[in-house]
Design a protein around this motif. Structure first.
Motif, PDB file in Angstrom:
ATOM      1  N   VAL A   1       0.849  -1.190   0.000  1.00 35.09           N
ATOM      2  CA  VAL A   1       0.000   0.000   0.000  1.00 35.09           C
ATOM      3  C   VAL A   1       0.885   1.240   0.000  1.00 35.09           C
ATOM      4  N   LEU A   2       0.286   2.358  -0.376  1.00 31.61           N
ATOM      5  CA  LEU A   2       0.975   3.650  -0.422  1.00 31.61           C
ATOM      6  C   LEU A   2       0.229   4.609   0.487  1.00 31.61           C
ATOM      7  N   ILE A   3       0.955   5.247   1.404  1.00 31.95           N
ATOM      8  CA  ILE A   3       0.313   6.074   2.423  1.00 31.95           C
ATOM      9  C   ILE A   3       0.920   7.468   2.433  1.00 31.95           C
TER      10      ILE A   3
ATOM     11  N   PHE B   1       9.430   1.683   3.493  1.00 31.86           N
ATOM     12  CA  PHE B   1      10.372   2.785   3.333  1.00 31.86           C
ATOM     13  C   PHE B   1       9.588   4.063   3.063  1.00 31.86           C
ATOM     14  N   PHE B   2      10.261   5.202   3.241  1.00 35.36           N
ATOM     15  CA  PHE B   2       9.654   6.513   3.034  1.00 35.36           C
ATOM     16  C   PHE B   2      10.350   7.221   1.870  1.00 35.36           C
ATOM     17  N   TYR B   3       9.634   8.119   1.224  1.00 29.71           N
ATOM     18  CA  TYR B   3      10.212   8.967   0.186  1.00 29.71           C
ATOM     19  C   TYR B   3       9.376  10.242   0.104  1.00 29.71           C
ATOM     20  N   GLU B   4       9.865  11.231  -0.650  1.00 29.38           N
ATOM     21  CA  GLU B   4       9.166  12.506  -0.785  1.00 29.38           C
ATOM     22  C   GLU B   4       8.733  12.731  -2.229  1.00 29.38           C
ATOM     23  N   SER B   5       7.453  13.047  -2.424  1.00 32.07           N
ATOM     24  CA  SER B   5       6.896  13.438  -3.718  1.00 32.07           C
ATOM     25  C   SER B   5       5.568  14.124  -3.451  1.00 32.07           C
ATOM     26  N   TYR B   6       5.550  15.442  -3.547  1.00 37.66           N
ATOM     27  CA  TYR B   6       4.360  16.216  -3.176  1.00 37.66           C
ATOM     28  C   TYR B   6       3.937  15.864  -1.749  1.00 37.66           C
TER      29      TYR B   6
ATOM     30  N   THR C   1       5.302  13.611   2.067  1.00 36.17           N
ATOM     31  CA  THR C   1       6.016  12.428   2.546  1.00 36.17           C
ATOM     32  C   THR C   1       5.128  11.199   2.396  1.00 36.17           C
ATOM     33  N   TYR C   2       5.640  10.193   1.717  1.00 32.90           N
ATOM     34  CA  TYR C   2       4.877   8.966   1.476  1.00 32.90           C
ATOM     35  C   TYR C   2       5.614   7.774   2.071  1.00 32.90           C
TER      36      TYR C   2
END
Length: 582
Positions: free
Chosen positions: A81-83, A108-113, A115-116
């Motif tokens: 899932v993507l949160i 894992f976390f990443y940034e795109s518009y 924090t996801y």
């Protein structure tokens, strides 16, 4: 009570093993007191006896096929899932909350518009549990479209204060490092070969980025599944062929082949059952209509999908859009099987020898730094064409580093046979059947040889053919002719004009000369060397005026050298260079 069958022999074996090891240990202690040679002999005896008593476990060195990797990744994405998370979030509390719905295998976390978080569960049922406690958002002046997806928004009931010392989560990067930073890192390497491996590590898709690409395809598959429940959305191109660069577009293929295939269909009996379907004049029209409808759904109901363009009259109809949650620019096609097969071929070449990928990444980086390639369509050489040129060059080495496509076809089995739209796309899929090369040339040698080879290639006469692994006469007048490996009548570099090819050849010659003059790393000069010396960013951004003047002087010397080569080179008959490349 009687001992279980097989128990007594096992105990006897253990006792014998213990006694034998004690005896050997005693001999070692005695030997140490007498001589070191005897001790070494006893130790060797102990190691030999241990290896006989307890065989070492066998490691599986079998390489996975392209289809196996694809299937594993697609299944993995179905459990993910993507949160969309708050900017300040406690990672431990977040994972504890998510774990209440099932075991978390990876995250894992990443940034795109924003924090996801990407959360992979061990079981697919955990997603249904998460969806069961998820509500619809409430907007003041807008109405939400009630489409249930696997993209969620997480909010905090008690947001932390602005003065909170909450440690930010570690976010994985989605793009490459700036060129200037890359050059500084390259200058710290020990050799040109190390530089090329370092460049590959910095530019290639990370494990996290690959997982995010397959997840994005899976999320779009959920949308297409509203119309075609048994469809599959597969990534192809750079995302899966082992040559993908961080930040590259995401190409997706809508596979509808499994729809209507029944595994329980009766082979005997008086009746057959078939679905009643609408008819259209051609497969192209069917593809256009399918993509039109799915494009409309993505545009109107797809969470985070913006800028949707339905480009249906192109040679290969597609839907283009931006997927903001993942940060990918996406191209969706529905009838592009040859492109899928090309992805598998490149996957095989990239997996055969680590030098292949390192050389491709380095040449592409060099080309982009000098403006030979561009993200804007035009007369530039494409990354795909550059990759084909590197593969062709490696096929021409003695002995070849990678085999020609026709050789891969000879190794193919019956299950490998594929004919797509009348084109023979057959080649072996099992990498373990391909013998490794006997060529041991280092990467620094290969890089210099690549520039020298194409700096002196007779583009006016010959075409590049990776199917045969050799040049052939040009069938048309295009300045650069690279034969499509499957659709052999097509030139994949037809867009390249004479001026761009001339510029490529000139820069290739200059780069070959620079590498030949290179003295390696120097702690005193502070100047870029090796691969770093071929990239212009450091000179443009950080060098002093004196260094710039010195570089201009070197360029003038190189230009004079090239002019002398044009005059004295008998292979081109003394013709001007602009005529020679045509």
């Amino acid at each position: 009570m009687a001992a279980p069958i097989g128990r007594v022999p096992l105990l006897l074996q253990c006792r014998w093993l213990l006694v034998s090891r004690r005896a050997v240990a005693k001999r070692i202690r005695e030997a140490r007191c007498s001589s070191t040679e005897a001790a070494a002999a006893a130790l060797k005896e102990q190691q030999a006896s241990s290896s006989e008593e307890v065989p070492a476990p066998k490691t599986d060195t079998r390489k996975k096929t392209f289809s196996e990797v694809l299937a594993e990744r697609l299944e993995q994405a179905q459990r993910t899932v993507l949160i969309d998370c708050p900017s300040k979030i406690n990672e431990k509390k977040f994972l504890k909350y998510m774990s209440s719905h099932g075991n978390i295998k990876n995250h894992f976390f990443y940034e795109s518009y924003g924090t996801y978080a990407v959360v992979e569960f061990s079981e697919k049922d955990s997603i249904a549990s998460l969806q069961g406690v998820t509500g619809n958002p409430q907007f003041k002046d807008e109405c939400p479209v009630p489409f249930v997806s696997r993209i969620f928004t997480l909010t905090l009931k008690n947001p932390p204060s602005q003065a909170s010392n909450q440690t930010p989560v570690h976010c994985h990067r989605l793009s490459t490092v700036p060129l200037g930073e890359l050059i500084r890192k390259l200058c710290d390497a020990n050799s040109v070969s190390d530089q090329l491996h370092m460049l590959t590590e910095e530019y290639q898709l990370t494990e996290e980025n690959t997982k995010l690409r397959f997840l994005t395809c899976s999320l779009i598959q959920d949308i297409a599944g509203a119309y075609f429940p048994n469809c599959t959305m597969k990534p192809f191109g750079s995302s899966v062929n082992t040559f993908g660069k961080l930040g590259c577009d995401l190409d997706m293929f809508l596979d509808l082949d499994e729809i209507g295939k029944s595994t329980t269909r009766r082979k005997t009996g008086p009746f057959n059952l078939e679905y009643k379907m609408k008819r259209v004049p051609s497969e192209r029209i069917a593809t256009q209509r399918i993509l039109y409808v799915i494009g409309e759904f993505i545009d109107n109901f797809g969470p985070g999908c913006v800028g949707v363009q339905k480009i249906l009259n192109a040679r290969c109809p597609l839907v283009r859009f931006s997927h903001q949650p993942s940060g990918f620019q996406c191209d969706l096609t529905a009838n592009n099987r040859i492109a899928m097969r090309s992805s598998e071929l490149l996957y095989i070449y990239g997996s055969l020898d680590p030098r292949v990928r390192a050389l491709v990444f380095s040449v592409r980086c060099w080309a982009r730094a000098h403006g030979i390639t561009s993200s804007i369509p035009g007369s530039w050489i494409t990354n795909f064409s550059l990759t084909m040129m590197v593969l062709f060059f490696l096929q021409k080495k003695t002995p070849p580093i990678i085999p020609a496509l026709d050789h891969l076809k000879e190794l193919a089995d019956v299950q490998d046979k594929q004919v797509i739209e009348g084109h023979d796309c057959t080649f072996v899929s099992d990498l373990n059947k391909i013998q490794p090369t006997g060529n041991t040339q280092s990467l620094d040698v290969l890089l210099g040889d690549f520039f020298e080879y194409f700096g002196n290639f007779a583009f006016n006469k010959y075409s590049l053919n990776i199917r045969k692994g050799k040049e052939q006469g040009k069938p048309e007048t295009s300045p650069l002719h690279i034969q499509n490996p499957f659709e052999q009548s097509l030139n994949i570099s037809k867009n390249v004009n004479a001026m761009q090819l001339e510029r490529f050849v000139s820069l290739a010659r200059e780069s070959a000369w620079i590498l030949q003059q290179d003295k390696g790393p120097s702690s005193t000069s502070g100047q870029p060397w090796g691969m770093a010396a071929l990239l212009p960013a450091l000179t443009a951004n950080n060098a002093s005026k004196g260094a710039r003047k010195k570089r201009r002087t070197a360029s003038e010397r190189i230009k004079g050298l090239l002019d002398s080569l044009k005059i004295n080179n008998p292979s081109n008959g003394g013709k001007p260079f602009s005529t020679w490349v045509r």
